[in-house]
Design a protein around this motif. Structure first.
Motif, mmCIF file in Angstrom:
data_model
loop_
_atom_site.group_PDB
_atom_site.id
_atom_site.type_symbol
_atom_site.label_atom_id
_atom_site.label_comp_id
_atom_site.label_asym_id
_atom_site.label_seq_id
_atom_site.Cartn_x
_atom_site.Cartn_y
_atom_site.Cartn_z
ATOM 1 N N ALA A 136 4.532 -12.951 4.892
ATOM 2 C CA ALA A 136 3.379 -12.043 4.897
ATOM 3 C C ALA A 136 3.766 -10.716 5.530
ATOM 4 C CB ALA A 136 2.222 -12.692 5.654
ATOM 5 N N ALA A 137 4.574 -10.780 6.600
ATOM 6 C CA ALA A 137 4.995 -9.551 7.279
ATOM 7 C C ALA A 137 5.813 -8.685 6.332
ATOM 8 C CB ALA A 137 5.804 -9.912 8.519
ATOM 9 N N VAL A 138 6.729 -9.323 5.616
ATOM 10 C CA VAL A 138 7.579 -8.561 4.699
ATOM 11 C C VAL A 138 6.742 -7.932 3.588
ATOM 12 C CG1 VAL A 138 9.501 -8.731 3.099
ATOM 13 C CG2 VAL A 138 9.557 -10.011 5.201
ATOM 14 N N VAL A 139 5.780 -8.715 3.063
ATOM 15 C CA VAL A 139 4.911 -8.178 2.012
ATOM 16 C C VAL A 139 4.126 -6.993 2.542
ATOM 17 C CG1 VAL A 139 2.907 -8.693 0.564
ATOM 18 C CG2 VAL A 139 4.749 -10.358 0.748
ATOM 19 N N TRP A 140 3.653 -7.142 3.768
ATOM 20 C CA TRP A 140 2.860 -6.060 4.366
ATOM 21 C C TRP A 140 3.699 -4.785 4.496
ATOM 22 C CZ3 TRP A 140 3.389 -3.564 9.193
ATOM 23 C CH2 TRP A 140 2.320 -2.731 9.541
ATOM 24 N N PRO A 183 9.648 4.003 5.469
ATOM 25 C CA PRO A 183 10.772 4.945 5.350
ATOM 26 C C PRO A 183 11.751 4.479 4.285
ATOM 27 C CG PRO A 183 10.417 4.295 7.628
ATOM 28 C CD PRO A 183 9.543 3.433 6.814
ATOM 29 N N LYS A 184 12.446 5.443 3.680
ATOM 30 C CA LYS A 184 13.405 5.160 2.595
ATOM 31 C C LYS A 184 14.458 4.147 3.019
ATOM 32 C CE LYS A 184 13.211 7.603 -1.366
ATOM 33 N NZ LYS A 184 12.761 9.028 -1.216
ATOM 34 N N SER A 185 14.927 4.328 4.295
ATOM 35 C CA SER A 185 16.020 3.465 4.765
ATOM 36 C C SER A 185 15.581 2.007 4.867
ATOM 37 C CB SER A 185 16.509 3.938 6.128
ATOM 38 O OG SER A 185 15.425 3.917 7.035
ATOM 39 N N PHE A 186 14.262 1.773 4.954
ATOM 40 C CA PHE A 186 13.752 0.410 5.077
ATOM 41 C C PHE A 186 13.626 -0.292 3.738
ATOM 42 C CE2 PHE A 186 11.874 -0.545 9.368
ATOM 43 C CZ PHE A 186 12.610 0.424 10.017
ATOM 44 N N ARG A 187 13.560 0.510 2.706
ATOM 45 C CA ARG A 187 13.238 -0.017 1.383
ATOM 46 C C ARG A 187 14.181 -1.184 1.007
ATOM 47 N NH1 ARG A 187 8.747 0.055 -1.463
ATOM 48 N NH2 ARG A 187 8.341 2.137 -0.642
ATOM 49 N N LEU A 188 15.482 -0.942 1.194
ATOM 50 C CA LEU A 188 16.451 -1.949 0.750
ATOM 51 C C LEU A 188 16.356 -3.262 1.542
ATOM 52 C CD1 LEU A 188 18.799 -2.560 -1.199
ATOM 53 C CD2 LEU A 188 20.323 -1.836 0.654
ATOM 54 N N PRO A 189 16.463 -3.203 2.901
ATOM 55 C CA PRO A 189 16.385 -4.478 3.633
ATOM 56 C C PRO A 189 15.093 -5.239 3.379
ATOM 57 C CG PRO A 189 16.423 -2.612 5.148
ATOM 58 C CD PRO A 189 16.757 -2.075 3.805
ATOM 59 N N VAL A 190 13.989 -4.509 3.263
ATOM 60 C CA VAL A 190 12.711 -5.194 3.033
ATOM 61 C C VAL A 190 12.730 -5.892 1.677
ATOM 62 C CG1 VAL A 190 10.259 -4.818 2.583
ATOM 63 C CG2 VAL A 190 11.329 -3.775 4.567
#
Lengths: 225, 575
Positions: free
Chosen positions: A152-156, A164-171
Motif C-alpha cells: 500500500a505504501a509503494v502504491v501510495w 521526484p524523478k529519482s524516486f520513479r525507478l526504485p518505486v
C-alpha cells in the motif's frame, strides 16, 4: 488436532492484526468502517480477478511436475489488479498518507485473512490429525500483513504527483516486486526444492527486505519536503 | 464512472455487509466443520475371527477402535492400541497387553510370509488357536506391512520406549518433535450375520451293472480357516484336498464315460462347506440324505467314505480311522490297496493307519470322517498330517507361496503346497481306488500295474491351476456366500465331470444356532498424527511469547522509524 490447537493457530494468525490496528492509532481515527470498506473492495477485486482468470486462462494441462513458467507469470500479472484496488481504496479516503496506507492495508489483509485462511483453519486445525501447516499458515498471515502494508505504501508513493524523478525507478521496481512476489516465491520453491519451513523463512526475509526498502523510500519522501 | 460504481458498492455493503457477515459466516462454518481431516495413513485391516460355535463364543468381540497407538514396550497400555510386528510378537506380550486392559491390538504381518524365519512362522501358527480359544473383549486386527505403516510403527516404538527414562527437558523436546498416532477404524460395531448360508456341493458318477450298486463317497471340505478370515487362504488345508478331489472326478469321469470301463460302484463326490466349523455342511448333508429323503445313495449300500484333508506336502500319508476296518470289508480292501500301491510304486512314501476313537465329549470333531462315523457309515480320512491337532489346519500362514510354485525341492517347514507331492498323492489315491472298484487284485493284476498313465495321467497343470485359483482369494466360511465365485466355479468344475450336481445350503437354526458368524471382518483403519496435550500448552506459551514480541515491536515501531529517518536525513540534505 483439538479446539485448543485451533485457538493457538487462530491467536497466532489474528492477534498481530489486532495489535497493529490498536497500536497504529487507527482505532483512534474510528477507521473501522473504512477498513471494512477496504475489505469489501478486496472481495470485489478478487471476484473480478477470478472471472478474468477463468475466462482467459485455460487450465494448464501439462504433465505433473512440469512448471508452466509463462502461464504462471501471466497469472501473476493479473495481480496488478490488486494495485488498482488498493489505489481505489486509498483514493476514496481523505487524510494523511500514513492513515490512508494503514487503512487500505489493514482492510485488505484482514479481508484476505478472513476469506482464505479462516475456513481452512477451522476445518483443519480442529481435526484429529496434527500438521504443522496450520501453524505455518498462521505465520504466513502475519507475513502477508507486512506485505500489504508495504505494498500500500509503494502504491501510495507511486500515485503521488510530487514524486521526484529519482524516486520513479526504485518505486516502480518495488511495485513490480510486490506484485510478482508470490510468483517469485513459487519459482524459488520449485527451483531449489525448499521445505515448507525454509520457504516460509525465505518469504519472511523477502517480505522484510521489500518492506524495509519501501520504508526507506517512504521516510525519505515524506521528510524531504 | 469508477467513483459511481464504488459508491453504489459501498452503500450496498454498508447496509447489508454486517448482516451477511454475521449470518452467513457461522452458517458456512457449521456446514463445513464436520468434514473429516485427511489421514496421515489409511490402510486395510483384517479383524480376528469372531464366531459362536454351539453357543460358545470365540475370537474378538469388538470392532470399534479409536485410541492412541503404543508399542508393547510402553509402560502404560491401558486404553491404548498396542501395535506389534510379527517379528517380535509373542503370546506373553499379547497376554501382557490384554492384562493391562489395552484398548486394541494391531498385529502387523509382512507382505510375504515366506520371507519370515521359519521358527517365527511355526511359533505364530501354534499360537493362532490359542488366540481364538478364548473370547477377547477388545478388537484385534491384522494389517499387512507397508512402508508407511512401518514408519508409524517405528515412531510409536521410539516414543513408547523412551518414556520414563529421559529427563524433563528431553521429554519436552520429544513432545514437540515426536508424533503420536491415533488409530481409528471407520466401520461400525460388529454384529451377528443372520441367515448365513453355508454351501456344499455334490455330484455323482453312476456305476454299471445292477440296481443296488455299492457307493464310494469322496469328500473334501473347501473352506479355509485362520486367525483372521480375510487372511486365510488355506492352500494345503484344504485347497489341496479340493483340487485332488476335482482331479479324481476328472480321471474317473473319463473311465465312466464308456460303458465298457464303468465299474460296479457308484462314485459320489462331495465338496463340503463349513468344514472348519465342525463340518456343518457335511452334517446337514447327512441329515438331508439319511433322515428326510426316501431314496439316496447314502442310505443303501455305502462301501466307504473317503475324506481328503491336507494332502499337499510332506513325505507321508496317514489313513485316519475311528475303528480299524474289519477284514473283508471294502474299507479293508482300500487300506490294503493303498498299502500295495505305496509299497510297489512309491516306496519312499511312509503310509500308516492312525486309529483314534470318536470323542463325543469334545467341542469339535477331529476329522471329517467322524461325521460319517457317527451316522454309522464306514469312513476314514486321508491326510499327510498325523494328528488332527496340527496347527497347519487352521493358520493364515497356509498360503501358496512363490517358492512352492518353483518346486525347487527345497525343504520348508512352513505350510505350503508342493505340486509334485500333490500329484503323487493324487496318483496313489486314484490307483488304489481303481484297484478297489475294478477288483484288480482278485482278478490277479500285477501289483505295479499303472492305470493312470499316458492319456489318463494325473495332470499337474490342472492341479496347479486349481490350487492357484483356490488360493487366489480367502475362502473362510464367513466370506463364501452362496453367490460367491468360489461356489459357482466349483459348481462349474463339478458339472464338467459329474452328473446331478446339486447345491446344499446350511443355515443355522434361528432359536438355537449351532454357528453364528459376525461381520466387519475387513475394515479401513486411519492413523492420524496427533500430539499430546502438553504439546498444545507448550505451543500456546511459545505463541504467547511471539505475540508479546510482536506487540513490543509494533509499539516501538517509532524507534525503527526514527532510526531510518536519521539514516536517510543526511543524504536528503545533500540533494
Amino acid at each position: 488436532m483439538t479446539l485448543f490447537h485451533f485457538g493457538n493457530c487462530f491467536a497466532l494468525a489474528y492477534f498481530p492484526y489486532f495489535i497493529t490496528y490498536k497500536c497504529s492509532g487507527l482505532s483512534e481515527y474510528n477507521a473501522f468502517w473504512r477498513c471494512v470498506q477496504a475489505g469489501a473492495t478486496y472481495l470485489f477485486v478478487q471476484l473480478c480477478k477470478m472471472l478474468f482468470l477463468a475466462t482467459f486462462f485455460p487450465t494448464w494441462e501439462g504433465g505433473a511436475g512440469v512448471y508452466d513458467f509463462v502461464g504462471e507469470f501471466m497469472k501473476a500479472t493479473v495481480d496488478l489488479a490488486d494495485l488498482l484496488g488498493l489505489h481505489l481504496v486509498m483514493s476514496r479516503n481523505a487524510g494523511k498518507g500514513e492513515y490512508k496506507i494503514m487503512v487500505a492495508a489493514m482492510g485488505w489483509a484482514t479481508a484476505e485473512l478472513v476469506m482464505s485462511r479462516c475456513i481452512p483453519l477451522w476445518v483443519g486445525a480442529r481435526g484429529i490429525e496434527f500438521d504443522w501447516k496450520y501453524i505455518q499458515m498462521s505465520f504466513d498471515s502475519n507475513i502477508s500483513l507486512v506485505h500489504y502494508i508495504a505494498m500500500a505504501a509503494v502504491v501510495w508513493m507511486f500515485t503521488r504527483y510530487d514524486l521526484p524523478k529519482s524516486f520513479r525507478l526504485p518505486v516502480t521496481v518495488l511495485l513490480g516486486l510486490c506484485v510478482y512476489k508470490a510468483f517469485l516465491m513459487e519459482l524459488f520453491v520449485h527451483v531449489f526444492v525448499l521445505g515448507s519451513w525454509t520457504s516460509l523463512l525465505v518469504k519472511a526475509v523477502l517480505t522484510g527486505a521489500i518492506s524495509l526498502c519501501s520504508l526507506f523510500l517512504f521516510i525519505t519522501l515524506v521528510h524531504s519536503n | 464512472m469508477f467513483e459511481e460504481a464504488s459508491e453504489v458498492f459501498e452503500n450496498m455493503l454498508k447496509s447489508s455487509f454486517p448482516l451477511t457477515f454475521i449470518v452467513f459466516l457461522p452458517a458456512v462454518l457449521i456446514l463445513v466443520s464436520p468434514l473429516p481431516a485427511e489421514a496421515a495413513h489409511e490402510f486395510t485391516v483384517y479383524r480376528m475371527q469372531q464366531y459362536d460355535l454351539q453357543g460358545q463364543p470365540y475370537g474378538t468381540r469388538n470392532a470399534i477402535l479409536n485410541t492412541e497407538a503404543r508399542s508393547v514396550d510402553a509402560e502404560v497400555l491401558s486404553r491404548r492400541c498396542v501395535i506389534m510386528r510379527l517379528l517380535d510378537f509373542s503370546y506373553e506380550k499379547y497376554q501382557k497387553a490384554l492384562r493391562q486392559s489395552a484398548g486394541a491390538v494391531v498385529i502387523i504381518l509382512p507382505q510375504n510370509m515366506s520371507t519370515m524365519p521359519q521358527d517365527i512362522v511355526q511359533q505364530f501358527m501354534e499360537m493362532e488357536p490359542e488366540l481364538l480359544a478364548t473370547e477377547t473383549i477388545v478388537p484385534v486386527y491384522f494389517a499387512l506391512e507397508d512402508e508407511e505403516l512401518l514408519s508409524i510403527y517405528k515412531q510409536t516404538h521410539t516414543t513408547s520406549s523412551s518414556q520414563g527414562s529421559a529427563s524433563a527437558a528431553e521429554v519436552l523436546l520429544h513432545t514437540a518433535t515426536a508424533n503420536g498416532f491415533q488409530m481409528v477404524t471407520s466401520g461400525a460395531q460388529s454384529k451377528a450375520v443372520s441367515d448365513w448360508a453355508i454351501t456344499s456341493l455334490e455330484g455323482r458318477l453312476a456305476g454299471e451293472g445292477g440296481e443296488d450298486l455299492p457307493t464310494i463317497v469322496l469328500v473334501a471340505h473347501y473352506d479355509s480357516f485362520g486367525v483372521a478370515p480375510w487372511l486365510s487362504y488355506g492352500a494345503d488345508s484344504n485347497g489341496s484336498g479340493v483340487s485332488l478331489l476335482l482331479e479324481l472326478a476328472r480321471l474317473f469321469s473319463r473311465l465312466y464315460n464308456y460303458k465298457r470301463t464303468r465299474a460296479g460302484y457308484n462314485l459320489l463326490f462331495f465338496v463340503s462347506g463349513g468344514g472348519k466349523f465342525n463340518y456343518q455342511g457335511t452334517k446337514r448333508w447327512l441329515e438331508d440324505n439319511l433322515d428326510h429323503t426316501d431314496s439316496s445313495l447314502l442310505q443303501d449300500n455305502v462301501a466307504f467314505v473317503l475324506c481328503l484333508d491336507t494332502l499337499g506336502s510332506g513325505g507321508s500319508l496317514h489313513l485316519h480311522v475311528s475303528k480299524p476296518p474289519k477284514e473283508g470289508s471294502p474299507q479293508h480292501t482300500l487300506l490294503k490297496e493303498l498299502e500295495t500301491v505305496v509299497s510297489e510304486q512309491y516306496s519312499d512314501v511312509r503310509f500308516s493307519m492312525v486309529h483314534k476313537k470318536i470323542n463325543l465329549a469334545d467341542d469339535t470333531l477331529a476329522w471329517e470322517h467322524e461325521r460319517f462315523g457317527i451316522r454309522r457309515l464306514p469312513a476314514f480320512t486321508l491326510s499327510h498330517l498325523d494328528s488332527h491337532r496340527s496347527a497347519l489346519r487352521s493358520t493364515i500362514m497356509d498360503v501358496r507361496s512363490v517358492s512352492a510354485l518353483e518346486g525347487e525341492g527345497e525343504v520348508r517347514d512352513g505350510p505350503h503346497v508342493e505340486l509334485r507331492t500333490l500329484s503323487r498323492n493324487t496318483k496313489i489315491i486314484a490307483e488304489a481306488l481303481a484297484r478297489v472298484i475294478y477288483n484288480l487284485t482278485e482278478k490277479g493284476a500285477p501289483a505295479d500295474l499303472q492305470i493312470f498313465t499316458e492319456q489318463m495321467q494325473v495332470q499337474e497343470e490342472q492341479l496347479s491351476s486349481m490350487v492357484d485359483w483356490l488360493t487366489a482369494q480367502p475362502r473362510a466360511a464367513q466370506l463364501v456366500d452362496k453367490d460367491s465365485s468360489v461356489v459357482s466355479t466349483l459348481e462349474y468344475h463339478l458339472g464338467r465331470y459329474l452328473k446331478d450336481v446339486k447345491k446344499h445350503y446350511v443355515k443355522a437354526d434361528k432359536r438355537d444356532p449351532e454357528f453364528v458368524f459376525y461381520d466387519q471382518l475387513k475394515q479401513t483403519m486411519n492413523a492420524y498424527r496427533v500430539k499430546p496435550a502438553i504439546f498444545d500448552l507448550l505451543l500456546a506459551v511459545c505463541i504467547a511469547a511471539y505475540l508479546g514480541v510482536m506487540y513490543l515491536a509494533v509499539q516501538h515501531f517509532g524507534l525503527l522509524y526514527s532510526v531510518v529517518r536519521r539514516v536517510t536525513q543526511p543524504r536528503t540534505k545533500q540533494h
